[in-house]
Write a protein that holds these residues in place. Structure first.
Motif, PDB file in Angstrom:
ATOM      1  N   ALA A 219       0.828  -1.213   0.000  1.00 20.63           N
ATOM      2  CA  ALA A 219       0.000   0.000   0.000  1.00 20.63           C
ATOM      3  C   ALA A 219       0.859   1.258   0.000  1.00 20.63           C
ATOM      4  O   ALA A 219       0.492   2.276  -0.597  1.00 20.63           O
ATOM      5  N   ARG A 220       2.014   1.197   0.636  1.00 14.31           N
ATOM      6  CA  ARG A 220       2.899   2.366   0.686  1.00 14.31           C
ATOM      7  C   ARG A 220       3.609   2.604  -0.653  1.00 14.31           C
ATOM      8  O   ARG A 220       4.122   3.703  -0.900  1.00 14.31           O
ATOM      9  N   LEU A 221       3.652   1.582  -1.505  1.00 10.00           N
ATOM     10  CA  LEU A 221       4.361   1.711  -2.783  1.00 10.00           C
ATOM     11  C   LEU A 221       3.493   2.282  -3.894  1.00 10.00           C
ATOM     12  O   LEU A 221       4.013   2.684  -4.940  1.00 10.00           O
ATOM     13  N   THR A 222       2.165   2.330  -3.712  1.00  9.09           N
ATOM     14  CA  THR A 222       1.274   2.714  -4.805  1.00  9.09           C
ATOM     15  C   THR A 222       1.516   4.129  -5.302  1.00  9.09           C
ATOM     16  O   THR A 222       1.353   4.409  -6.492  1.00  9.09           O
ATOM     17  N   THR A 223       1.885   5.051  -4.409  1.00  7.26           N
ATOM     18  CA  THR A 223       2.081   6.438  -4.827  1.00  7.26           C
ATOM     19  C   THR A 223       3.399   6.637  -5.565  1.00  7.26           C
ATOM     20  O   THR A 223       3.641   7.719  -6.105  1.00  7.26           O
ATOM     21  N   ARG A 224       4.235   5.625  -5.612  1.00  3.83           N
ATOM     22  CA  ARG A 224       5.555   5.765  -6.232  1.00  3.83           C
ATOM     23  C   ARG A 224       5.642   5.103  -7.603  1.00  3.83           C
ATOM     24  O   ARG A 224       6.687   5.127  -8.244  1.00  3.83           O
TER      25      ARG A 224
END
Length: 288
Positions: A219-224
């Protein structure tokens, strides 16, 4: 704890990352993982995957919701319809031979992958005007839910394309919303399967916990990750896993034919990308 169990738990983390990052792919990995690595029978693997994916999806969905990437109205209507379809699919799936379920599972993966890789004609996703088309959403939810319960797919590989290609949602919002839908449908499908199968609850709980950890990372990787790359990457990932399952389930010669054809298609696709506009396939697809 033996080496096999350790391998299963490490791969479960990858399952969670897939769900958190892509809004799907959890069952695509979990069913083969539990069948071919953990040694579950196909029906038990399908039922267990519904629990793993359901819990993991809800956990990851909360992280997406904090970023505003969950469209609640669409997700709840789609999910409610999907729960009805998933429960029916789970009841029916418990009485169908495991090999047939796995082949159907792989076929759906490949068809959906093709839609995601190609995207909408013209390469654009229709803008979402905020209007909820209840009839279409309910119908899509019922169909996707039926497949969810029948073959143990949490539905991300069907829900994400439905929300992107039909609902016009941006990929980031489709990913977050799909997790809400997947959680609802997975628990309904599990209820249907538990009428005819039993599970190793200890191992399933451990796999679920490992997948939850992975989902928080994903979930933390989606914005990258760029949206277009995320959609295409999701499509290719689903395609590869579909071919792997088909090769495992089909008889010797059939599996070999699938592997050869898939390799030729992959080489053609990569070559076409490298040569760009000069590729004859591009012209044919554009003319369609």
């Amino acid at each position: 704890m033996d080496i096999t169990t350790i391998a299963v738990l490490l791969l479960a983390v990858v399952v969670g990352i897939s769900l958190g990052l892509l809004g799907g792919g959890g069952s695509i990995l979990t069913v083969p993982l539990l069948t071919y690595v953990a040694g579950f029978a196909p029906k038990e693997a399908i039922a267990a995957s519904l629990l793993v994916v359901g819990v993991t999806s809800v956990t990851s969905m909360l992280a997406h919701a904090r970023r505003g990437n969950v469209q609640w109205r669409t997700g709840l209507v789609f999910g409610a319809a999907g729960m009805a379809g998933a429960f029916a699919g789970g009841l029916v799936g418990g009485h169908i031979p495991g090999t047939i379920l796995m082949i159907a599972f792989a076929a759906m993966m490949i068809a959906t992958a093709a839609a995601m890789i190609r995207g909408r004609r013209g390469g654009r996703t229709a803008a979402h005007d905020g209007t909820l088309k209840v009839g279409r959403t309910v119908l899509d939810g019922l169909v996707v839910g039926l497949v969810t319960g029948l073959v143990g797919a949490g539905g991300g590989f069907l829900v994400v394309p439905a929300l992107v290609l039909l609902g016009g949602l941006p990929m980031s919002v489709a990913v977050g919303t799909s997790l809400l839908v997947i959680g609802m449908k997975s628990f309904a499908g599990l209820a249907g399967y538990l009428t005819s199968v039993s599970l190793d609850w200890g191992l399933v709980a451990a796999v679920t916990a490992a997948a939850v950890v992975g989902s928080l990372i994903g979930a933390r990787l989606t914005t990258r990750v760029p949206e277009a790359a995320l959609r295409r990457g999701f499509g290719w990932f689903v395609l590869v896993m579909g071919v792997v399952v088909l090769v495992q389930e089909l008889p010797g010669v059939g599996g070999l034919v699938v592997a050869v054809v898939a390799a030729l298609v992959a080489v053609a696709a990569v070559t076409c990308r490298l040569v760009g506009a000069a590729c004859p396939l591009r012209g044919r697809l554009a003319a369609r």
